[in-house]
Scaffold this motif. Sequence first.
Motif, PDB file in Angstrom:
ATOM      1  N   VAL A  55     -50.265 -88.341  -9.135  1.00  0.00           N
ATOM      2  CA  VAL A  55     -50.702 -87.993 -10.573  1.00  0.00           C
ATOM      3  C   VAL A  55     -51.609 -86.749 -10.809  1.00  0.00           C
ATOM      4  N   PRO A  56     -52.607 -86.409  -9.860  1.00  0.00           N
ATOM      5  CA  PRO A  56     -53.328 -85.145 -10.289  1.00  0.00           C
ATOM      6  C   PRO A  56     -52.483 -84.182 -10.153  1.00  0.00           C
ATOM      7  N   ASN A  57     -51.471 -84.017  -9.288  1.00  0.00           N
ATOM      8  CA  ASN A  57     -50.746 -82.910  -9.002  1.00  0.00           C
ATOM      9  C   ASN A  57     -49.882 -82.736 -10.220  1.00  0.00           C
ATOM     10  N   LEU A  58     -49.403 -83.589 -10.612  1.00  0.00           N
ATOM     11  CA  LEU A  58     -48.423 -83.711 -11.921  1.00  0.00           C
ATOM     12  C   LEU A  58     -49.240 -83.308 -12.970  1.00  0.00           C
ATOM     13  N   VAL A  59     -50.462 -83.822 -13.263  1.00  0.00           N
ATOM     14  CA  VAL A  59     -51.262 -83.775 -14.550  1.00  0.00           C
ATOM     15  C   VAL A  59     -51.808 -82.180 -14.428  1.00  0.00           C
ATOM     16  N   SER A  60     -52.137 -81.432 -13.306  1.00  0.00           N
ATOM     17  CA  SER A  60     -52.457 -80.123 -13.131  1.00  0.00           C
ATOM     18  C   SER A  60     -51.289 -79.197 -13.360  1.00  0.00           C
ATOM     19  N   THR A  61     -50.052 -79.580 -12.857  1.00  0.00           N
ATOM     20  CA  THR A  61     -48.746 -78.842 -13.409  1.00  0.00           C
ATOM     21  C   THR A  61     -48.590 -78.771 -14.896  1.00  0.00           C
ATOM     22  N   VAL A  62     -48.756 -80.079 -15.535  1.00  0.00           N
ATOM     23  CA  VAL A  62     -48.517 -79.957 -17.134  1.00  0.00           C
ATOM     24  C   VAL A  62     -49.681 -79.187 -17.733  1.00  0.00           C
ATOM     25  N   LYS A  63     -50.880 -79.283 -17.383  1.00  0.00           N
ATOM     26  CA  LYS A  63     -51.891 -78.516 -17.706  1.00  0.00           C
ATOM     27  C   LYS A  63     -51.572 -76.961 -18.243  1.00  0.00           C
ATOM     28  N   GLY A  64     -50.821 -76.587 -17.193  1.00  0.00           N
ATOM     29  CA  GLY A  64     -50.691 -75.194 -17.376  1.00  0.00           C
ATOM     30  C   GLY A  64     -49.514 -74.884 -18.434  1.00  0.00           C
TER      31      GLY A  64
ATOM     32  N   LEU B 220     -42.354 -83.246  -8.387  1.00  0.00           N
ATOM     33  CA  LEU B 220     -43.133 -84.360  -8.554  1.00  0.00           C
ATOM     34  C   LEU B 220     -42.624 -85.537  -9.285  1.00  0.00           C
ATOM     35  N   MET B 221     -41.998 -85.028 -10.170  1.00  0.00           N
ATOM     36  CA  MET B 221     -41.143 -85.979 -11.006  1.00  0.00           C
ATOM     37  C   MET B 221     -40.327 -86.832 -10.232  1.00  0.00           C
ATOM     38  N   ASP B 222     -39.398 -86.077  -9.452  1.00  0.00           N
ATOM     39  CA  ASP B 222     -38.673 -86.834  -8.536  1.00  0.00           C
ATOM     40  C   ASP B 222     -39.392 -87.813  -7.376  1.00  0.00           C
ATOM     41  N   GLU B 223     -40.348 -87.398  -6.893  1.00  0.00           N
ATOM     42  CA  GLU B 223     -41.383 -88.121  -6.197  1.00  0.00           C
ATOM     43  C   GLU B 223     -41.802 -89.486  -6.937  1.00  0.00           C
ATOM     44  N   LEU B 224     -42.309 -89.135  -8.047  1.00  0.00           N
ATOM     45  CA  LEU B 224     -42.727 -90.139  -8.943  1.00  0.00           C
ATOM     46  C   LEU B 224     -41.622 -91.320  -9.173  1.00  0.00           C
ATOM     47  N   ALA B 225     -40.453 -90.771  -9.490  1.00  0.00           N
ATOM     48  CA  ALA B 225     -39.239 -91.689  -9.850  1.00  0.00           C
ATOM     49  C   ALA B 225     -39.162 -92.463  -8.561  1.00  0.00           C
ATOM     50  N   GLY B 226     -39.227 -91.867  -7.184  1.00  0.00           N
ATOM     51  CA  GLY B 226     -38.858 -92.488  -6.107  1.00  0.00           C
ATOM     52  C   GLY B 226     -39.870 -93.511  -5.948  1.00  0.00           C
ATOM     53  N   THR B 227     -41.141 -93.263  -6.113  1.00  0.00           N
ATOM     54  CA  THR B 227     -42.298 -93.964  -5.883  1.00  0.00           C
ATOM     55  C   THR B 227     -42.128 -95.353  -7.037  1.00  0.00           C
ATOM     56  N   GLU B 228     -41.764 -95.057  -8.088  1.00  0.00           N
ATOM     57  CA  GLU B 228     -41.486 -96.160  -9.168  1.00  0.00           C
ATOM     58  C   GLU B 228     -40.565 -97.374  -8.604  1.00  0.00           C
ATOM     59  N   ASN B 229     -39.498 -96.757  -7.918  1.00  0.00           N
ATOM     60  CA  ASN B 229     -38.445 -97.501  -7.434  1.00  0.00           C
ATOM     61  C   ASN B 229     -39.056 -98.343  -6.178  1.00  0.00           C
ATOM     62  N   ARG B 230     -39.884 -97.558  -5.181  1.00  0.00           N
ATOM     63  CA  ARG B 230     -40.496 -98.473  -4.378  1.00  0.00           C
ATOM     64  C   ARG B 230     -41.429 -99.537  -4.658  1.00  0.00           C
TER      65      ARG B 230
END
Length: 188
Positions: free
Chosen positions: A51-60, A121-131
Amino acid sequence: MKKKWLWPVIIIVVLVVIFTMSYNGFVSAEENVSQSYSQIETQLQRRVDLVPNLVSTVKGYASHEKQVLTQISDARARLAGAKSTPEKAKANDALTGALSRLLVIQERYPDLKADKQFTQLMDELAGTENRIAVSRRDYNEQVATYNKKVKRFPGTLVASLGGFHEKDYFKSSPTAKEPPKVNFGEQQ
C-alpha cells in the motif's frame, strides 16, 4: 477369581487410549487452524506492505486526492494493528473499500493508468487479493472442521476436558457487501 480385576483395568486402558487419540486429534486440528490463520496474516501483511508504494505512486499524479489517500493510510494502520480475527476482518474490509475508491480515481488520471510502476503494483495487489481470498477460504474450512470436532459427541467431552474451544471464522463485516461511496465533488 483372579480375572475379575482384569476387566476394569482393560476398560480404563481403552478409555485412556481413546481419550489420548481424541486429544491428539484436537491438537492437530487446532494447529491446522493456526497454520491457516498465519497464511491469512502473511497475505494481509503483504498487502499492507504494498500500500505505501501504491499511495506514493498515486500522490505524484493525484496530489489533490488527499481524502482517499488518507483513508487508505488509516485503513492500512488499522489492519497492521488489529489483533483478533474479527478486528482483522473489519480492518481488511476497510482497506478493501479504500483501495476500491483508489481504483475509481485511477480512471480520472490516464497518465496514472499508463504508469508502469502503478500498473505493476496494481497487478501485485490483485494477486495478493486472490491469495487473501484463498487463504480465508482455507482458514474457514479448517475452522469448520475443528469446530465440528469440538461440538460432536464424544469430542465435546474431550474438548471441555482439554480446554479446546470453538474458533472464530474470518468473516467480512456487513458493510463490506455495500459498494464503496466515491464523491468526486469532495476534493481537498
